[in-house]
Design a protein around this motif. Structure first.
Motif, PDB file in Angstrom:
ATOM      1  N   PHE A 102      57.956   0.307  -0.499  1.00  0.00           N
ATOM      2  CA  PHE A 102      58.296  -0.436  -0.343  1.00  0.00           C
ATOM      3  C   PHE A 102      59.171  -1.395   0.721  1.00  0.00           C
ATOM      4  CE2 PHE A 102      63.573  -2.048   0.040  1.00  0.00           C
ATOM      5  CZ  PHE A 102      64.005  -1.928  -1.932  1.00  0.00           C
ATOM      6  N   GLY A 103      58.537  -0.288   1.727  1.00  0.00           N
ATOM      7  CA  GLY A 103      58.696  -1.694   3.407  1.00  0.00           C
ATOM      8  C   GLY A 103      57.589  -2.977   3.069  1.00  0.00           C
TER       9      GLY A 103
ATOM     10  N   LEU B 237      51.925   1.683  13.582  1.00  0.00           N
ATOM     11  CA  LEU B 237      51.294  -0.234  14.798  1.00  0.00           C
ATOM     12  C   LEU B 237      51.669  -0.810  13.500  1.00  0.00           C
ATOM     13  CD1 LEU B 237      47.657   1.439  17.009  1.00  0.00           C
ATOM     14  CD2 LEU B 237      50.504   0.754  17.491  1.00  0.00           C
ATOM     15  N   LEU B 238      51.146  -0.925  12.395  1.00  0.00           N
ATOM     16  CA  LEU B 238      51.850  -1.311  11.478  1.00  0.00           C
ATOM     17  C   LEU B 238      53.299  -1.804  11.142  1.00  0.00           C
ATOM     18  CD1 LEU B 238      49.081  -0.022   8.725  1.00  0.00           C
ATOM     19  CD2 LEU B 238      49.249  -2.222   9.943  1.00  0.00           C
ATOM     20  N   SER B 239      54.274  -1.014  11.638  1.00  0.00           N
ATOM     21  CA  SER B 239      54.922  -1.397  11.585  1.00  0.00           C
ATOM     22  C   SER B 239      55.389  -2.649  12.267  1.00  0.00           C
ATOM     23  CB  SER B 239      56.197  -0.298  11.833  1.00  0.00           C
ATOM     24  OG  SER B 239      55.959   0.921  11.156  1.00  0.00           O
TER      25      SER B 239
ATOM     26  N   ALA C 292      62.079 -19.059   9.571  1.00  0.00           N
ATOM     27  CA  ALA C 292      61.758 -19.717   8.519  1.00  0.00           C
ATOM     28  C   ALA C 292      62.473 -19.064   7.455  1.00  0.00           C
ATOM     29  CB  ALA C 292      60.424 -19.833   8.193  1.00  0.00           C
ATOM     30  N   THR C 293      62.885 -19.076   6.523  1.00  0.00           N
ATOM     31  CA  THR C 293      62.869 -18.106   5.065  1.00  0.00           C
ATOM     32  C   THR C 293      61.906 -17.023   5.461  1.00  0.00           C
ATOM     33  OG1 THR C 293      62.250 -19.683   3.193  1.00  0.00           O
ATOM     34  CG2 THR C 293      64.048 -19.120   3.669  1.00  0.00           C
ATOM     35  N   TYR C 294      60.933 -17.080   5.111  1.00  0.00           N
ATOM     36  CA  TYR C 294      60.046 -15.859   5.022  1.00  0.00           C
ATOM     37  C   TYR C 294      60.282 -15.159   6.387  1.00  0.00           C
ATOM     38  CZ  TYR C 294      57.530 -18.566   1.285  1.00  0.00           C
ATOM     39  OH  TYR C 294      57.275 -19.021  -0.057  1.00  0.00           O
ATOM     40  N   HIS C 295      60.693 -15.514   7.352  1.00  0.00           N
ATOM     41  CA  HIS C 295      60.511 -14.376   8.305  1.00  0.00           C
ATOM     42  C   HIS C 295      61.871 -13.265   8.420  1.00  0.00           C
ATOM     43  CE1 HIS C 295      59.305 -17.701  11.260  1.00  0.00           C
ATOM     44  NE2 HIS C 295      58.386 -17.349  10.878  1.00  0.00           N
ATOM     45  N   VAL C 296      62.542 -13.657   7.133  1.00  0.00           N
ATOM     46  CA  VAL C 296      63.605 -13.234   7.494  1.00  0.00           C
ATOM     47  C   VAL C 296      63.366 -11.635   6.465  1.00  0.00           C
ATOM     48  CG1 VAL C 296      66.005 -12.534   6.132  1.00  0.00           C
ATOM     49  CG2 VAL C 296      65.727 -14.518   6.971  1.00  0.00           C
ATOM     50  N   ALA C 297      62.337 -11.747   5.333  1.00  0.00           N
ATOM     51  CA  ALA C 297      61.472 -11.022   4.697  1.00  0.00           C
ATOM     52  C   ALA C 297      60.889  -9.692   5.800  1.00  0.00           C
ATOM     53  CB  ALA C 297      61.290 -11.426   2.970  1.00  0.00           C
ATOM     54  N   PHE C 298      59.806 -10.375   6.376  1.00  0.00           N
ATOM     55  CA  PHE C 298      59.116  -9.845   7.270  1.00  0.00           C
ATOM     56  C   PHE C 298      60.041  -9.017   7.756  1.00  0.00           C
ATOM     57  CE2 PHE C 298      56.210 -14.147   6.699  1.00  0.00           C
ATOM     58  CZ  PHE C 298      55.651 -13.968   6.346  1.00  0.00           C
ATOM     59  N   PHE C 299      60.843  -9.396   8.713  1.00  0.00           N
ATOM     60  CA  PHE C 299      61.597  -8.296   9.538  1.00  0.00           C
ATOM     61  C   PHE C 299      62.037  -7.475   9.225  1.00  0.00           C
ATOM     62  CE2 PHE C 299      65.564  -7.116  11.422  1.00  0.00           C
ATOM     63  CZ  PHE C 299      65.200  -6.716  12.558  1.00  0.00           C
TER      64      PHE C 299
ATOM     65  N   PHE D 240      61.333  -3.152   9.317  1.00  0.00           N
ATOM     66  CA  PHE D 240      62.772  -2.297  10.016  1.00  0.00           C
ATOM     67  C   PHE D 240      62.266  -0.890   9.044  1.00  0.00           C
ATOM     68  CE2 PHE D 240      66.964  -1.345   8.927  1.00  0.00           C
ATOM     69  CZ  PHE D 240      66.851  -0.274   9.943  1.00  0.00           C
ATOM     70  N   LEU D 241      62.215  -1.542   7.549  1.00  0.00           N
ATOM     71  CA  LEU D 241      61.768  -0.172   6.106  1.00  0.00           C
ATOM     72  C   LEU D 241      60.439   0.483   6.987  1.00  0.00           C
ATOM     73  CD1 LEU D 241      62.915  -2.730   3.292  1.00  0.00           C
ATOM     74  CD2 LEU D 241      64.090  -0.388   4.839  1.00  0.00           C
TER      75      LEU D 241
END
Length: 446
Positions: free
Chosen positions: A243-244, A305-307, A403-410, A414-415
């Motif tokens: 999901f993350g 680490l990948l998180s 950027a708008t994409y940064h919100v999804a990346f953050f 977190f997930l």
């Protein structure tokens, strides 16, 4: 070619089969890299789809993964594993040739085009459900447990080299012919390579499936997988983790194309080639370490680490992407093979060996719905409809540009971190060593 796995087994028949499995992935990696990588994002952009439409295009066919449970039942009932794999494999690859030419016939950006693209992708996805469960059931019986880590690392190393070379060529081609026709040519080529992958399995030994003590019953088989507590807890981790990944995963390519203005050659060079070189250098050792220490400890290490990597993406821009994307790719090349190998091995290890295909089907069914399809659409909605308000807030009230994409990346980072916490607290692997204790013992010996 047939000396490729000579050090893994002295059985000539088995060695020949293992070599054809590896030969198949050298064709298949081209298909998978094209149909899951930046060319799909470029294709969506070329036919006029935005982020949400792109997400819908990718997500709805994933629901074909629900068919994996029925595919598992059909496989256990019929016991014709090789035949099912070959037929479904060709049906999985062939629709991509039609996907390639549809926009040339129907035109760009229409809902009719979207309908037919989703229809063909769904047919491909449902077929892949049968391909996937039959492949892992087959491989589980074909590859002896004590050489799995080394075999899969060798298979991954060879496919990585081929994927690296083909990726550069495809990236250069798309930069030269960055048009709808260029994408169509690439997808037709990928479909042909995918079908050659399946053709290699004509020469792989067809091992009879293990007989079950009880009569095959779909409901009982499904329920029995959920009664396996070790497997069920791992499945929860698997779904949360994916999901993350999925809420941001498809949009990294869009981010590189739209915001970072990267060429396809640069995208493939800095993301695929750099990570592949690292994978080639480290994978032979990773396979041995996974075999020695266990899957869960290595999975915990790599996932932790990948998180952090999605957060690093938030600091990239047109001026520094060559450096930051390279650093991200170095860690990706080292860590993703550990994730893939450990996840695959744990699915096989924690499942009931008399009905492996059902376990594969169940985990992929839940993952298709909750770990892939839903978060992909949510990611597109997040980027198009919610993230702009968050971006405006940061720009106006905190004087901080994102950027708008940064919100999804953050959200993705977190997930992933939540999934790691769940893995550490709830998932167990019988016989696995503690990574912490292994490191301590190495230090003491040194």
């Amino acid at each position: 070619m047939f000396k490729l796995n000579a050090d893994l087994t002295s059985d000539n028949s088995l060695r020949k089969s293992l070599n054809f499995v590896i030969l198949g992935i050298t064709f298949g990696i081209v298909f998978f890299n094209v149909t899951t990588g930046s060319p799909v994002a470029g294709f969506a952009k070329a036919i006029g789809f935005g982020d949400l439409m792109y997400g819908v295009m990718l997500a709805l066919p994933v629901l074909g993964g629900v068919a994996q449970v029925f595919a598992s039942y059909f496989l256990e009932k019929s016991k014709k594993r090789k035949l099912i794999f070959l037929i479904s494999g060709f049906l999985h690859r062939l629709p991509w040739a039609l996907i390639a030419i549809l926009p040339l016939i129907l035109g760009k950006g229409s809902y009719i085009l979207l309908f037919f693209l989703i229809l063909l992708m769904t047919i491909s996805s449902i077929s892949n459900s049968f391909t996937n469960v039959s492949f892992w059931s087959w491989i589980n019986d074909l590859v002896p447990m004590h050489i799995r880590g080394r075999f899969f690392s060798r298979r991954a190393t060879i496919s990585t080299i081929v994927g690296m070379l083909s990726g550069l060529a495809i990236g250069k081609f798309l930069d030269m012919y960055n048009s709808l026709l260029g994408f169509s040519i690439v997808f037709v080529f990928a479909a042909i390579m995918g079908m050659l992958d399946i053709a290699c399995f004509f020469f792989v030994k067809d091992i009879p499936m293990k007989a079950q003590e009880q009569q095959t019953d779909l409901k009982k088989m499904f329920v029995s997988t959920l009664e396996n507590h070790h497997f069920k807890k791992f499945m929860v981790f698997f779904v949360i983790w994916n999901f993350g990944l999925s809420i941001a995963g498809p949009y990294f390519n869009m981010y590189m194309i739209k915001d970072l203005k990267m060429s396809y050659f640069d995208i493939i060079l800095l993301t695929q080639i750099v990570s592949n070189i690292v994978t080639i250098l480290t994978l032979p050792y990773i396979g041995r370490v996974v075999d020695k220490i266990g899957n869960r400890p290595m999975l915990l290490f790599a996932a932790s680490l990948l998180s952090l990597l999605p957060i690093v993406w938030c600091f990239t821009n047109e001026n520094n992407y060559k450096y930051l994307v390279t650093i991200i790719s170095i860690f990706a090349g080292l860590l993703w093979p550990i994730i893939d190998m450990s996840n695959n091995n744990l699915i096989l290890k924690l499942s009931d060996q008399t009905q492996t295909s059902m376990y594969v089907g169940v985990i992929n069914m839940f993952n298709a719905i909750f770990g892939t399809a839903i978060p992909i659409v949510l990611g597109g909605y997040l980027i198009e409809d919610i993230a702009p308000h968050i971006v405006d807030f940061f720009n106006h009230y905190m004087n901080f540009n994102i950027a708008t994409y940064h919100v999804a990346f953050f959200v993705s980072g977190f997930l992933r971190f939540l999934a790691v916490i769940y893995l550490k607290k709830n998932v167990k692997e019988p016989g696995a060593k503690s990574l912490k204790n292994v490191i301590k013992s190495k230090i003491k010996r040194a």
